[in-house]
Write a protein that holds these residues in place. Structure first.
Motif, PDB file in Angstrom:
ATOM      1  N   LEU A 104       0.834  -1.199   0.000  1.00  0.00           N
ATOM      2  CA  LEU A 104       0.000   0.000   0.000  1.00  0.00           C
ATOM      3  C   LEU A 104       0.870   1.251   0.000  1.00  0.00           C
ATOM      4  O   LEU A 104       0.605   2.210  -0.741  1.00  0.00           O
ATOM      5  N   GLU A 105       1.913   1.247   0.809  1.00  0.00           N
ATOM      6  CA  GLU A 105       2.817   2.405   0.851  1.00  0.00           C
ATOM      7  C   GLU A 105       3.496   2.608  -0.502  1.00  0.00           C
ATOM      8  O   GLU A 105       3.664   3.748  -0.954  1.00  0.00           O
ATOM      9  N   LEU A 106       3.868   1.512  -1.168  1.00  0.00           N
ATOM     10  CA  LEU A 106       4.503   1.626  -2.479  1.00  0.00           C
ATOM     11  C   LEU A 106       3.554   2.249  -3.492  1.00  0.00           C
ATOM     12  O   LEU A 106       3.958   3.091  -4.307  1.00  0.00           O
ATOM     13  N   ALA A 107       2.283   1.852  -3.444  1.00  0.00           N
ATOM     14  CA  ALA A 107       1.295   2.436  -4.353  1.00  0.00           C
ATOM     15  C   ALA A 107       1.153   3.934  -4.108  1.00  0.00           C
ATOM     16  O   ALA A 107       1.105   4.731  -5.060  1.00  0.00           O
ATOM     17  N   LEU A 108       1.120   4.332  -2.843  1.00  0.00           N
ATOM     18  CA  LEU A 108       0.988   5.744  -2.521  1.00  0.00           C
ATOM     19  C   LEU A 108       2.237   6.519  -2.925  1.00  0.00           C
ATOM     20  O   LEU A 108       2.154   7.647  -3.430  1.00  0.00           O
ATOM     21  N   GLU A 109       3.412   5.928  -2.723  1.00  0.00           N
ATOM     22  CA  GLU A 109       4.663   6.580  -3.115  1.00  0.00           C
ATOM     23  C   GLU A 109       4.722   6.810  -4.621  1.00  0.00           C
ATOM     24  O   GLU A 109       5.335   7.779  -5.085  1.00  0.00           O
ATOM     25  N   ASN A 110       4.066   5.928  -5.372  1.00  0.00           N
ATOM     26  CA  ASN A 110       4.046   6.071  -6.829  1.00  0.00           C
ATOM     27  C   ASN A 110       2.975   7.050  -7.305  1.00  0.00           C
ATOM     28  O   ASN A 110       2.843   7.277  -8.509  1.00  0.00           O
ATOM     29  N   GLY A 111       2.221   7.606  -6.388  1.00  0.00           N
ATOM     30  CA  GLY A 111       1.264   8.635  -6.761  1.00  0.00           C
ATOM     31  C   GLY A 111       0.064   8.135  -7.527  1.00  0.00           C
ATOM     32  O   GLY A 111      -0.416   8.822  -8.447  1.00  0.00           O
ATOM     33  N   VAL A 112      -0.441   6.948  -7.163  1.00  0.00           N
ATOM     34  CA  VAL A 112      -1.644   6.469  -7.843  1.00  0.00           C
ATOM     35  C   VAL A 112      -2.788   7.440  -7.587  1.00  0.00           C
ATOM     36  O   VAL A 112      -2.872   8.074  -6.532  1.00  0.00           O
ATOM     37  N   GLN A 113      -3.684   7.528  -8.539  1.00  0.00           N
ATOM     38  CA  GLN A 113      -4.788   8.479  -8.424  1.00  0.00           C
ATOM     39  C   GLN A 113      -5.859   7.974  -7.454  1.00  0.00           C
ATOM     40  O   GLN A 113      -6.581   8.783  -6.861  1.00  0.00           O
ATOM     41  N   ALA A 114      -5.950   6.648  -7.297  1.00  0.00           N
ATOM     42  CA  ALA A 114      -7.015   6.092  -6.461  1.00  0.00           C
ATOM     43  C   ALA A 114      -6.571   4.797  -5.799  1.00  0.00           C
ATOM     44  O   ALA A 114      -5.734   4.061  -6.318  1.00  0.00           O
ATOM     45  N   ILE A 115      -7.171   4.533  -4.643  1.00  0.00           N
ATOM     46  CA  ILE A 115      -7.011   3.268  -3.933  1.00  0.00           C
ATOM     47  C   ILE A 115      -8.399   2.658  -3.742  1.00  0.00           C
ATOM     48  O   ILE A 115      -9.337   3.350  -3.343  1.00  0.00           O
ATOM     49  N   TRP A 116      -8.503   1.364  -4.034  1.00  0.00           N
ATOM     50  CA  TRP A 116      -9.776   0.622  -3.931  1.00  0.00           C
ATOM     51  C   TRP A 116      -9.655  -0.342  -2.758  1.00  0.00           C
ATOM     52  O   TRP A 116      -8.744  -1.174  -2.713  1.00  0.00           O
ATOM     53  N   PHE A 117     -10.585  -0.241  -1.793  1.00  0.00           N
ATOM     54  CA  PHE A 117     -10.596  -1.140  -0.643  1.00  0.00           C
ATOM     55  C   PHE A 117     -11.834  -2.039  -0.678  1.00  0.00           C
ATOM     56  O   PHE A 117     -12.932  -1.609  -1.055  1.00  0.00           O
ATOM     57  N   SER A 118     -11.632  -3.300  -0.257  1.00  0.00           N
ATOM     58  CA  SER A 118     -12.755  -4.238  -0.180  1.00  0.00           C
ATOM     59  C   SER A 118     -12.462  -5.293   0.875  1.00  0.00           C
ATOM     60  O   SER A 118     -11.313  -5.516   1.261  1.00  0.00           O
ATOM     61  N   PHE A 119     -13.508  -5.927   1.367  1.00  0.00           N
ATOM     62  CA  PHE A 119     -13.432  -7.119   2.218  1.00  0.00           C
ATOM     63  C   PHE A 119     -12.511  -6.967   3.424  1.00  0.00           C
ATOM     64  O   PHE A 119     -11.446  -7.574   3.499  1.00  0.00           O
TER      65      PHE A 119
END
Length: 346
Positions: A94-109
């Protein structure tokens, strides 16, 4: 080209209200990038991959999009229950995704999705990221939708119906019922964009979801045969051979793959396998798993778990992801125009 303007196209800055689902084992960097390049919005999934593999997927994204640095017009999907495991390695993903500046995060389950939404919000605040990371929350009921909007302040709701491939609530209603139920329960002033998820395989489905009031639709099964999909050749052959009645729900699929641990009430929809029927009627699962492994090694399409939704019967040939997005858009526009002709003055 005719355009479709909705709340989700405006929020994401996209041209076509199609979102690629974050499918484990299928949605990698190449597929997510090509969907975004085509005018939709792509999600990738790090589930069951290590951090080096996930980092490599981001390298693919940056190369495909020609963005060596800076924010990325894609998203990443995460399972709450995997993040909630003790000393979870998924937190680093999750931290890697945020560091890469993704526009969105999808959470489920997850049992505590609010915790991870707060984690993302705090990351944005500390890093000074603007605009902030958009939060997609997948829901299977009206109560879950109300919680996501009123307590967690989700930016986008993904209304997942029982038709969806992969994992979902075994008690979810059909998406054609769930979407209007959620929209009716949310005051217009509070309602974020709602995406319909489940059974989409054609532009006609997208048009139907839009007329229900959805801001767009999530497509997963439709992209399994994309040239950029991470599905194996055997899985793709299984999808091509499938009919509309081939996708069934069972808890056994995860037992065969040793991917158990999902929250109570969550099962999976995949292509029917003789092994699942055998276990459900009392066969020894240890022996069946050995037989499945042997069959998969031989390339037997009846021995691989291929997650797919009820629309799989309309997915029958490999295509580039861009072509799939274009076909969905053009067909949806045609159906919306045809529908408008049904209304006239008395």
């Amino acid at each position: 080209m005719s355009t479709i303007r909705t709340a989700i196209t405006r929020l994401l800055g996209i041209r076509i209200p199609i979102v690629l689902a974050p499918m484990a084992g299928a949605s990698g960097g190449a597929l997510a990038s090509e969907v975004s390049l085509a005018g939709g919005f792509g999600f990738l999934s790090p589930v069951y991959t290590g951090i080096e593999k996930f980092r490599n997927e981001f390298d693919i994204v940056r190369s495909t999009l020609n963005r060596p640095s800076g924010p990325l017009p894609i998203g990443a999907g995460f399972l709450g229950w995997k993040l909630e495991e003790g000393q979870s390695p998924h937190l680093a993903l999750l931290e890697l995704a945020l560091e890469n500046g993704v526009q969105a995060i999808w959470f489920s389950f997850g049992e505590d999705l609010g915790r991870w939404i707060e984690f993302v919000r705090n990351y944005d605040h500390k890093s000074g990221k603007t605009p902030r990371t958009l939060i997609f929350v997948q829901v299977n009921s009206v109560d879950e939708a109300l919680l996501a909007v009123q307590t967690w302040k989700a930016d986008v709701l993904v209304a997942q119906g029982i038709e969806s491939g992969g994992h979902g609530s075994a008690s979810a209603p059909p998406v054609m019922n769930l979407v209007p139920q959620i929209l009716s329960a949310l005051p217009p002033s509070e309602a974020p964009p709602v995406l319909a998820a489940g059974g989409l395989s054609s532009g006609a489905h997208l048009a139907a979801f839009l007329t229900l009031g959805a801001a767009g639709a999530v497509a997963g099964t439709r992209f399994l045969l994309a040239e950029e999909s991470l599905y194996s050749d055997v899985q793709k052959r299984a999808v091509i051979a499938a009919t509309s009645g081939s996708a069934v729900r069972s808890y056994i699929f995860d037992q065969l793959r040793d991917t158990t641990g999902w929250p109570a009430g969550v099962d999976g929809r995949a292509l029917a396998m003789p092994a699942v029927a055998a276990v459900e009627t009392g066969a020894d699962i240890t022996r069946i798993k050995e037989e499945v492994a042997e069959g998969a090694n031989r390339g037997d399409i009846r021995s691989v778990v291929a997650w797919a939704g009820t629309g799989v019967g309309q997915v029958d040939r490999p295509q580039p992801a861009k072509e799939i997005v274009r076909e969905l858009h053009e067909a949806a526009v045609a159906h919306l125009k045809a529908s408008s002709a049904l209304v006239g003055d008395a």
